[in-house]
Each structure stands twice: as C-alpha cells, then as structure tokens.
Design a protein around this motif. Structure first.
Motif, PDB file in Angstrom:
ATOM      1  N   ASP A 177      -1.669   7.946  -1.582  1.00  0.00           N
ATOM      2  CA  ASP A 177      -1.562   8.846  -2.729  1.00  0.00           C
ATOM      3  C   ASP A 177      -2.211  10.154  -2.335  1.00  0.00           C
ATOM      4  N   GLU A 181       8.465   9.206   3.620  1.00  0.00           N
ATOM      5  CA  GLU A 181       8.199   8.243   4.688  1.00  0.00           C
ATOM      6  C   GLU A 181       7.704   9.035   5.896  1.00  0.00           C
ATOM      7  N   ASP A 233       0.816  -1.212   0.000  1.00  0.00           N
ATOM      8  CA  ASP A 233       0.000   0.000   0.000  1.00  0.00           C
ATOM      9  C   ASP A 233       0.848   1.261   0.000  1.00  0.00           C
ATOM     10  N   ARG A 234       0.197   2.367  -0.301  1.00  0.00           N
ATOM     11  CA  ARG A 234       0.798   3.697  -0.191  1.00  0.00           C
ATOM     12  C   ARG A 234      -0.341   4.697  -0.034  1.00  0.00           C
ATOM     13  N   VAL A 241       8.287  11.284  -2.836  1.00  0.00           N
ATOM     14  CA  VAL A 241       8.020  10.097  -2.031  1.00  0.00           C
ATOM     15  C   VAL A 241       8.531  10.390  -0.631  1.00  0.00           C
ATOM     16  N   ARG A 268       3.033   9.031  -1.542  1.00  0.00           N
ATOM     17  CA  ARG A 268       3.373   9.537  -2.880  1.00  0.00           C
ATOM     18  C   ARG A 268       2.573  10.821  -3.040  1.00  0.00           C
ATOM     19  N   PRO A 308       2.078   3.125   5.441  1.00  0.00           N
ATOM     20  CA  PRO A 308       2.818   3.093   4.177  1.00  0.00           C
ATOM     21  C   PRO A 308       3.450   4.451   3.874  1.00  0.00           C
ATOM     22  N   TYR A 309       4.232   4.470   2.841  1.00  0.00           N
ATOM     23  CA  TYR A 309       4.847   5.727   2.410  1.00  0.00           C
ATOM     24  C   TYR A 309       3.808   6.616   1.719  1.00  0.00           C
TER      25      TYR A 309
END
Length: 110
Positions: free
Chosen positions: A14, A88, A11-12, A86, A105, A102-103
């Motif tokens: 957005d 963290e 996952d991320r 990106v 974006r 998650p990170y």
C-alpha cells in the motif's frame, strides 16, 4: 526476498504518501524502504516503466506523476471517485536477483 522480507499471495504494497509521487519517486521509495530495485511496472495491459525503455522516454516519464504516466502510456481514464491504481512490478534485490513481490495499490487522490 528483499532485505529478509517474505510475502504471501494475500499481501500487497500500500503506497499512500499523502501526495502523488512521480515515477522516479516511486522507484526511490521502493529502493529506500524495501531495498528493491523496480525493473518493470505494469498497470492494466500497459508497461509504465521498464529498465529497457529508451532513455528519451525515461527522461520524459521520470518526473511525471504516476497517474499522468498511466493516462499517457496506458490511455487510462479515471472516474472522479477513483483513488487508487493497481500496479504489478518486477524487482531485483540488493544482490541483483529477481524477487517475487506482491502488487502495489497506489493512492493518487485523497
């Protein structure tokens, strides 16, 4: 994790708001949308934000656009075609407990 949400390794987050957010705007977005308090943001090898940053530096950075903070703090340069950063993050949930997330974006150009 974060208001009953669960994430996987794949996952991320957005973040594409149609306009560039300030540092404060990103913190507010995560608090309002996910119930998460961001305690640290890193981009590359640089800490763009941490809860223990001096008040003077925070006062300067909070109203700045995230790409400007990345340029200033991380000495980053962006290619004309680059649209995303990106990042963290470390976060706390409503109980003040650390949660793994998650990170991010983050879109800063369209």
């Amino acid at each position: 994790m974060g208001a009953g949400r669960y994430w996987t390794l794949w996952d991320r987050f957005d973040v594409d708001m149609g306009e560039e957010l300030s540092l404060q705007g990103l913190l507010d977005h995560f608090q309002n949308k996910y119930g998460l308090e961001i305690t640290m943001i890193s981009c590359g090898v640089s800490f763009l934000y941490s809860s223990f940053t001096s008040k003077d530096k925070l006062a300067q950075r909070m109203p700045m656009k995230l790409s400007e903070v990345a340029k200033m703090v991380g000495k980053m340069e962006f290619h004309d075609s680059q649209q995303y950063l990106v990042m963290e993050v470390c976060c706390n949930d409503e109980s003040g407990d650390d949660v793994e997330v998650p990170y991010i974006r983050y879109r800063f150009r369209w």
